[in-house]
Every structure is written in structure tokens, then in C-alpha cells.
Write a protein that holds these residues in place. Structure first.
Motif, PDB file in Angstrom:
ATOM      1  N   ASN A   2       0.838  -1.265   0.016  1.00  0.00           N
ATOM      2  CA  ASN A   2      -0.037   0.004  -0.095  1.00  0.00           C
ATOM      3  C   ASN A   2       0.876   1.429   0.194  1.00  0.00           C
ATOM      4  O   ASN A   2       1.877   1.327   0.526  1.00  0.00           O
ATOM      5  CB  ASN A   2      -1.044  -0.044   1.201  1.00  0.00           C
ATOM      6  N   ARG A   3       0.230   2.428  -0.452  1.00  0.00           N
ATOM      7  CA  ARG A   3       1.008   3.399  -0.636  1.00  0.00           C
ATOM      8  C   ARG A   3       1.119   4.153   0.756  1.00  0.00           C
ATOM      9  O   ARG A   3       2.314   4.860   0.716  1.00  0.00           O
ATOM     10  CB  ARG A   3       0.131   4.540  -1.201  1.00  0.00           C
ATOM     11  N   SER A   4       0.619   3.865   1.672  1.00  0.00           N
ATOM     12  CA  SER A   4       1.083   4.552   3.234  1.00  0.00           C
ATOM     13  C   SER A   4       2.201   3.933   3.632  1.00  0.00           C
ATOM     14  O   SER A   4       2.938   4.556   4.227  1.00  0.00           O
ATOM     15  CB  SER A   4      -0.282   4.235   3.977  1.00  0.00           C
ATOM     16  N   PHE A   5       2.477   2.717   3.238  1.00  0.00           N
ATOM     17  CA  PHE A   5       3.750   2.030   3.783  1.00  0.00           C
ATOM     18  C   PHE A   5       4.865   2.947   2.939  1.00  0.00           C
ATOM     19  O   PHE A   5       5.778   3.236   3.805  1.00  0.00           O
ATOM     20  CB  PHE A   5       3.878   0.552   2.991  1.00  0.00           C
ATOM     21  N   SER A  33      22.442  -2.447  14.452  1.00  0.00           N
ATOM     22  CA  SER A  33      21.866  -0.907  14.774  1.00  0.00           C
ATOM     23  C   SER A  33      20.710  -0.720  13.792  1.00  0.00           C
ATOM     24  O   SER A  33      20.359   0.345  13.668  1.00  0.00           O
ATOM     25  CB  SER A  33      22.786   0.221  14.561  1.00  0.00           C
ATOM     26  N   VAL A  34      20.411  -1.983  12.924  1.00  0.00           N
ATOM     27  CA  VAL A  34      19.234  -1.599  12.193  1.00  0.00           C
ATOM     28  C   VAL A  34      18.218  -2.601  12.890  1.00  0.00           C
ATOM     29  O   VAL A  34      18.145  -3.716  13.314  1.00  0.00           O
ATOM     30  CB  VAL A  34      19.430  -1.926  10.806  1.00  0.00           C
ATOM     31  N   HIS A  35      16.761  -2.138  12.811  1.00  0.00           N
ATOM     32  CA  HIS A  35      15.715  -2.993  13.450  1.00  0.00           C
ATOM     33  C   HIS A  35      14.904  -3.585  12.422  1.00  0.00           C
ATOM     34  O   HIS A  35      13.849  -4.243  12.788  1.00  0.00           O
ATOM     35  CB  HIS A  35      15.073  -2.251  14.314  1.00  0.00           C
ATOM     36  N   LEU A  36      15.251  -3.226  11.043  1.00  0.00           N
ATOM     37  CA  LEU A  36      14.328  -3.744   9.804  1.00  0.00           C
ATOM     38  C   LEU A  36      15.210  -3.533   8.398  1.00  0.00           C
ATOM     39  O   LEU A  36      15.663  -2.458   8.475  1.00  0.00           O
ATOM     40  CB  LEU A  36      12.998  -3.169   9.862  1.00  0.00           C
ATOM     41  N   VAL A  37      15.156  -4.663   7.690  1.00  0.00           N
ATOM     42  CA  VAL A  37      15.788  -4.357   6.633  1.00  0.00           C
ATOM     43  C   VAL A  37      14.752  -4.696   5.301  1.00  0.00           C
ATOM     44  O   VAL A  37      13.788  -5.613   5.541  1.00  0.00           O
ATOM     45  CB  VAL A  37      16.825  -5.645   6.198  1.00  0.00           C
ATOM     46  N   ILE A  38      14.710  -3.761   4.366  1.00  0.00           N
ATOM     47  CA  ILE A  38      13.864  -3.777   3.111  1.00  0.00           C
ATOM     48  C   ILE A  38      14.498  -3.911   2.041  1.00  0.00           C
ATOM     49  O   ILE A  38      15.322  -3.163   1.743  1.00  0.00           O
ATOM     50  CB  ILE A  38      12.806  -2.497   3.154  1.00  0.00           C
ATOM     51  N   ALA A  91      10.704   1.111  12.571  1.00  0.00           N
ATOM     52  CA  ALA A  91      10.864  -0.244  12.103  1.00  0.00           C
ATOM     53  C   ALA A  91       9.530  -1.053  12.601  1.00  0.00           C
ATOM     54  O   ALA A  91       8.797  -1.598  11.781  1.00  0.00           O
ATOM     55  CB  ALA A  91      11.844  -0.805  12.464  1.00  0.00           C
ATOM     56  N   LYS A  92       8.921  -0.754  13.971  1.00  0.00           N
ATOM     57  CA  LYS A  92       7.893  -1.450  14.337  1.00  0.00           C
ATOM     58  C   LYS A  92       6.454  -1.094  13.552  1.00  0.00           C
ATOM     59  O   LYS A  92       5.940  -1.782  13.243  1.00  0.00           O
ATOM     60  CB  LYS A  92       7.629  -1.046  15.906  1.00  0.00           C
ATOM     61  N   LYS A  93       6.605   0.122  13.225  1.00  0.00           N
ATOM     62  CA  LYS A  93       5.167   0.732  12.476  1.00  0.00           C
ATOM     63  C   LYS A  93       5.338  -0.011  11.201  1.00  0.00           C
ATOM     64  O   LYS A  93       4.322  -0.423  10.560  1.00  0.00           O
ATOM     65  CB  LYS A  93       5.241   2.110  12.429  1.00  0.00           C
ATOM     66  N   LEU A  94       6.329   0.065  10.718  1.00  0.00           N
ATOM     67  CA  LEU A  94       6.787  -0.470   9.063  1.00  0.00           C
ATOM     68  C   LEU A  94       6.140  -1.799   9.072  1.00  0.00           C
ATOM     69  O   LEU A  94       5.631  -2.501   7.997  1.00  0.00           O
ATOM     70  CB  LEU A  94       8.054  -0.143   8.533  1.00  0.00           C
ATOM     71  N   SER A  96       4.267  -3.463  11.082  1.00  0.00           N
ATOM     72  CA  SER A  96       2.859  -3.776  11.344  1.00  0.00           C
ATOM     73  C   SER A  96       2.317  -3.349  10.018  1.00  0.00           C
ATOM     74  O   SER A  96       1.084  -3.922   9.721  1.00  0.00           O
ATOM     75  CB  SER A  96       2.485  -2.742  12.392  1.00  0.00           C
ATOM     76  N   MET A  97       2.590  -2.359   9.212  1.00  0.00           N
ATOM     77  CA  MET A  97       2.154  -2.086   8.010  1.00  0.00           C
ATOM     78  C   MET A  97       1.975  -3.104   6.867  1.00  0.00           C
ATOM     79  O   MET A  97       1.326  -3.404   6.203  1.00  0.00           O
ATOM     80  CB  MET A  97       2.474  -0.962   7.417  1.00  0.00           C
ATOM     81  N   LEU A  98       3.472  -3.799   6.906  1.00  0.00           N
ATOM     82  CA  LEU A  98       3.421  -4.975   6.114  1.00  0.00           C
ATOM     83  C   LEU A  98       2.833  -6.442   6.410  1.00  0.00           C
ATOM     84  O   LEU A  98       2.453  -7.036   5.658  1.00  0.00           O
ATOM     85  CB  LEU A  98       5.113  -5.210   6.118  1.00  0.00           C
ATOM     86  N   ASP A  99       2.564  -6.345   7.580  1.00  0.00           N
ATOM     87  CA  ASP A  99       1.826  -7.465   8.101  1.00  0.00           C
ATOM     88  C   ASP A  99       0.292  -7.612   7.694  1.00  0.00           C
ATOM     89  O   ASP A  99      -0.301  -8.618   7.783  1.00  0.00           O
ATOM     90  CB  ASP A  99       1.909  -7.686   9.908  1.00  0.00           C
ATOM     91  N   HIS A 100      -0.310  -6.634   7.546  1.00  0.00           N
ATOM     92  CA  HIS A 100      -1.632  -6.392   6.916  1.00  0.00           C
ATOM     93  C   HIS A 100      -1.813  -6.622   5.545  1.00  0.00           C
ATOM     94  O   HIS A 100      -1.294  -6.360   4.742  1.00  0.00           O
ATOM     95  CB  HIS A 100      -2.145  -5.007   7.386  1.00  0.00           C
TER      96      HIS A 100
END
Length: 100
Positions: A2-5, A33-38, A91-94, A96-100
Motif C-alpha cells: 500500500n501507498r501508506s507504507f 543498529s538496524v531494526h528492519l531490512v527492506i 521499524a515497528k510501524k513499518l 505492522s503495515m507490512l503484516d496487513h
């Protein structure tokens, strides 16, 4: 995806909470020192394996999203294959957006 991500990813970039580039992100994963990799869906098989292995070993969540042009555009740069998110909140918010 989605665009919001992508908008939120752009916000993280403006806040200075992301790192890009293979060597930079690998170094950040190793120093934890990274909490998420895209990773872009069109990353080479070699790059995909390298980052999946490193992320798994250091227990950093890794998601595949869009392609290199979409990721680059989201953060206001040229094409990007790898993005590391250095802020826990972003990272946490992103995630959660990816999980939906």
C-alpha cells in the motif's frame, strides 16, 4: 503493497532514520543498529541470499517490498535495492503495515 507504507518509509528517510547501500546496511546489521531490512523484489539472487542469511543470523526482520525504483522513489533517491531502518519505532510501524 500500500501507498501508506511507502509514504511512511519516506518519512523515516526524511527523519534520517534509514541507511541504504549493500555495504552500509551489512555493516549496520552486524553492529545490530538496524531494526528492519527492506529489500527490493528485483534484487539479484546473490544479494537476496546474502541479506536473508545475515538478517536471519542477527535476527533482524527482513521484508521484500516493491522493486528498486519504487523503493528509491519512496525515499526520494535513485533506485535502491536495500534499505535498513535504524529507528525502533519506525521499524515497528513499518512491520505492522507490512503484516496487513
Amino acid at each position: 503493497m500500500n501507498r501508506s507504507f511507502y509514504s511512511f518509509l519516506g518519512l523515516a528517510a526524511k527523519a534520517g532514520k534509514i541507511k541504504t547501500g549493500e555495504e552500509t546496511v551489512l555493516k549496520e546489521i552486524r553492529s545490530q543498529s538496524v531494526h528492519l531490512v527492506i529489500m527490493a523484489g528485483d534484487a539479484s539472487p546473490n544479494t537476496q541470499k546474502k541479506f536473508k542469511d545475515k538478517s536471519s543470523y542477527y535476527q533482524v526482520p527482513l521484508f521484500i517490498a516493491g522493486n528498486r525504483d519504487v523503493l528509491g522513489h519512496a525515499i526520494g533517491k535513485n533506485s535502491r535495492v536495500i534499505i535498513g531502518v535504524t529507528d525502533k519505532g519506525f521499524a515497528k510501524k513499518l512491520i505492522s503495515m507490512l503484516d496487513h
